[in-house]
Design a protein around this motif. Structure first.
Motif, PDB file in Angstrom:
ATOM      1  N   ARG A 102       2.596  -8.578   3.069  1.00 15.43           N
ATOM      2  CA  ARG A 102       3.931  -8.441   2.897  1.00 15.43           C
ATOM      3  C   ARG A 102       4.188  -6.882   2.465  1.00 15.43           C
ATOM      4  NH1 ARG A 102       7.650 -12.201   2.047  1.00 15.43           N
ATOM      5  NH2 ARG A 102       8.942 -10.794   0.569  1.00 15.43           N
ATOM      6  N   PHE A 103       5.137  -6.055   2.729  1.00 15.28           N
ATOM      7  CA  PHE A 103       5.288  -4.814   2.538  1.00 15.28           C
ATOM      8  C   PHE A 103       5.024  -4.399   0.989  1.00 15.28           C
ATOM      9  CE2 PHE A 103       8.215  -1.443   0.863  1.00 15.28           C
ATOM     10  CZ  PHE A 103       7.760  -0.463   1.253  1.00 15.28           C
ATOM     11  N   GLU A 104       5.545  -5.053  -0.033  1.00 18.90           N
ATOM     12  CA  GLU A 104       5.358  -4.750  -1.457  1.00 18.90           C
ATOM     13  C   GLU A 104       4.100  -4.984  -1.917  1.00 18.90           C
ATOM     14  OE1 GLU A 104       7.488  -8.885  -1.270  1.00 18.90           O
ATOM     15  OE2 GLU A 104       7.396  -6.995  -0.242  1.00 18.90           O
ATOM     16  N   ASP A 105       3.251  -6.046  -1.102  1.00 15.83           N
ATOM     17  CA  ASP A 105       1.912  -6.266  -1.678  1.00 15.83           C
ATOM     18  C   ASP A 105       0.692  -5.445  -1.300  1.00 15.83           C
ATOM     19  OD1 ASP A 105       2.817  -8.420  -3.142  1.00 15.83           O
ATOM     20  OD2 ASP A 105       2.571  -9.789  -1.330  1.00 15.83           O
ATOM     21  N   LEU A 106       1.284  -4.499  -0.258  1.00 13.24           N
ATOM     22  CA  LEU A 106       0.075  -3.563   0.503  1.00 13.24           C
ATOM     23  C   LEU A 106       0.095  -2.236  -0.471  1.00 13.24           C
ATOM     24  CD1 LEU A 106      -1.429  -3.211   3.168  1.00 13.24           C
ATOM     25  CD2 LEU A 106       0.374  -1.917   4.129  1.00 13.24           C
ATOM     26  N   PRO A 107      -1.178  -2.137  -0.811  1.00 14.75           N
ATOM     27  CA  PRO A 107      -1.431  -0.558  -1.609  1.00 14.75           C
ATOM     28  C   PRO A 107      -0.888   0.477  -0.985  1.00 14.75           C
ATOM     29  CG  PRO A 107      -3.466  -2.305  -1.570  1.00 14.75           C
ATOM     30  CD  PRO A 107      -2.367  -2.705  -0.487  1.00 14.75           C
ATOM     31  N   VAL A 108      -0.311   1.445  -1.800  1.00 19.39           N
ATOM     32  CA  VAL A 108       0.346   2.537  -1.344  1.00 19.39           C
ATOM     33  C   VAL A 108      -0.745   3.262  -0.278  1.00 19.39           C
ATOM     34  CG1 VAL A 108       1.221   4.772  -1.677  1.00 19.39           C
ATOM     35  CG2 VAL A 108       2.067   2.712  -3.003  1.00 19.39           C
ATOM     36  N   ALA A 109      -1.930   3.580  -0.757  1.00 25.70           N
ATOM     37  CA  ALA A 109      -2.991   4.229  -0.177  1.00 25.70           C
ATOM     38  C   ALA A 109      -3.190   3.546   1.308  1.00 25.70           C
ATOM     39  CB  ALA A 109      -4.229   4.179  -0.908  1.00 25.70           C
ATOM     40  N   VAL A 110      -3.410   2.239   1.234  1.00 28.10           N
ATOM     41  CA  VAL A 110      -3.604   1.531   2.686  1.00 28.10           C
ATOM     42  C   VAL A 110      -2.554   1.809   3.530  1.00 28.10           C
ATOM     43  CG1 VAL A 110      -3.687  -0.498   3.854  1.00 28.10           C
ATOM     44  CG2 VAL A 110      -5.156  -0.127   1.541  1.00 28.10           C
ATOM     45  N   PHE A 111      -1.271   1.687   3.079  1.00 23.32           N
ATOM     46  CA  PHE A 111      -0.084   1.954   3.954  1.00 23.32           C
ATOM     47  C   PHE A 111      -0.063   3.461   4.313  1.00 23.32           C
ATOM     48  CE2 PHE A 111       4.221   3.394   4.998  1.00 23.32           C
ATOM     49  CZ  PHE A 111       4.952   2.163   5.211  1.00 23.32           C
ATOM     50  N   ASP A 112      -0.302   4.492   3.528  1.00 24.48           N
ATOM     51  CA  ASP A 112      -0.361   5.731   3.809  1.00 24.48           C
ATOM     52  C   ASP A 112      -1.366   6.100   4.794  1.00 24.48           C
ATOM     53  OD1 ASP A 112       1.619   5.983   2.217  1.00 24.48           O
ATOM     54  OD2 ASP A 112       0.590   7.532   0.667  1.00 24.48           O
ATOM     55  N   SER A 113      -2.725   5.448   4.835  1.00 27.69           N
ATOM     56  CA  SER A 113      -3.679   5.770   5.665  1.00 27.69           C
ATOM     57  C   SER A 113      -3.350   5.246   7.206  1.00 27.69           C
ATOM     58  CB  SER A 113      -4.948   5.199   5.240  1.00 27.69           C
ATOM     59  OG  SER A 113      -5.511   5.758   4.064  1.00 27.69           O
TER      60      SER A 113
END
Length: 303
Positions: A102-113
């Protein structure tokens, strides 16, 4: 049909060549006796693919570990390729990573990478390819997108965002290069594909992903890539039997699509058992020595 010129094998650059669509693409062009430039983050895996390509008939293979999210590494890849082979005829960008969450559970650094690799990395490859093609006056650039760049679906937010951006990139590059008659830009947009991505992806969803029954083989995508690089015009193609129905539902009956897509994916795209959160291959770094020798027809380092 694109021709490299009398007496010269076509030279093909494949990024994301270590597995999945990229590996199968490299093998297909190897069977056409192309000279190959293979790139991914893993030098060791690339060397294995290079040996397979030589066995399949490649005229020569250059491997170079490259993180496409790093523009300087992509520039080094193209500099090394042109220094060895001269003109590059086809560039195919297959590299991509994803995460299930889910979007809110995804670590920011992973999303950005993920966005950095899939979208900015594709832009890095496209930029180098187009600069080279504008210098030689000819060439095919193929960017591998996704159905999820046209029809959004839950639980892969970073991937969806990056692939929507990639679709826009393909379209604008087609627009900007219309006056370059020898330069063609192609977007190939697969639906689910039976590749190792389901095993290597990051996962913060709590359930393990699995290959959905709607998935097609990598060979199906490769056939469309090869067909695209035989065209005289730029092109965009959806690939997969469920792509068009999904896009029609997404556009024409959005409320029904939005209500159904989550339950559908939870039923067919994930196992029922729990799994621990992990970052998968998102942070896999290239080795310190990011170059490897050209391999000649005999499988020995070229002089």
């Amino acid at each position: 049909m694109h021709e490299p010129g009398p007496g010269r094998s076509e030279t093909v650059v494949v990024t994301g060549a270590s597995s999945g669509i990229g590996r199968d693409t490299a093998l297909r062009y190897a069977s056409r006796h192309a000279r190959l430039v293979l790139a991914s983050r893993s030098r060791e895996t690339l060397q294995t693919v290079a040996n397979e390509c030589l066995a399949a008939g490649a005229a020569a293979v250059l491997v170079q570990a490259t993180d496409i999210a790093e523009s300087d590494q992509v520039q080094r890849l193209f500099d090394t390729a042109t220094a060895r082979f001269g003109q590059l005829d086809i560039v195919i960008q297959c590299a991509a990573i994803t995460a299930f969450s889910r979007f809110e559970d995804l670590p920011v650094a992973v999303f950005d990478s993920i966005v950095r690799t899939n979208l900015l990395g594709s832009a890095n490859v496209a930029r180098c390819a187009l600069v080279h093609f504008q210098g030689t006056g000819t060439g095919h650039l193929v960017l591998i997108g996704s159905l999820l760049g046209t029809a959004a679906a839950p639980y892969q937010s970073a991937y969806v965002v990056s692939k929507f951006g990639l679709n826009g990139l393909v379209r604008l590059l087609r627009q900007e290069n219309q006056h370059h008659r020898g330069i063609r830009v192609h977007g190939v947009y697969p639906g689910p594909v039976d590749t190792p991505v389901y095993q290597t992806a990051a996962n913060y969803f709590g359930r393990a992903p699995r290959v959905p029954p709607t998935a097609v083989s990598p060979e199906t995508i490769v056939a469309k890539i090869v067909r695209a690089t035989g065209r005289r015009r730029s092109s965009e193609r959806q690939v997969g039997w469920m792509n068009r129905p999904a896009i029609l539902a997404y556009r024409l009956i959005p409320s029904l699509y939005d209500a159904a897509i989550g339950p559908f994916l939870r039923a067919v795209a994930f196992t029922s058992g729990p799994t621990e959160s992990n970052s998968g291959n998102v942070y896999t770094a290239p080795p310190a020595d990011i170059t490897a020798p050209v391999i000649n027809e005999a499988g020995r380092p070229a002089s």
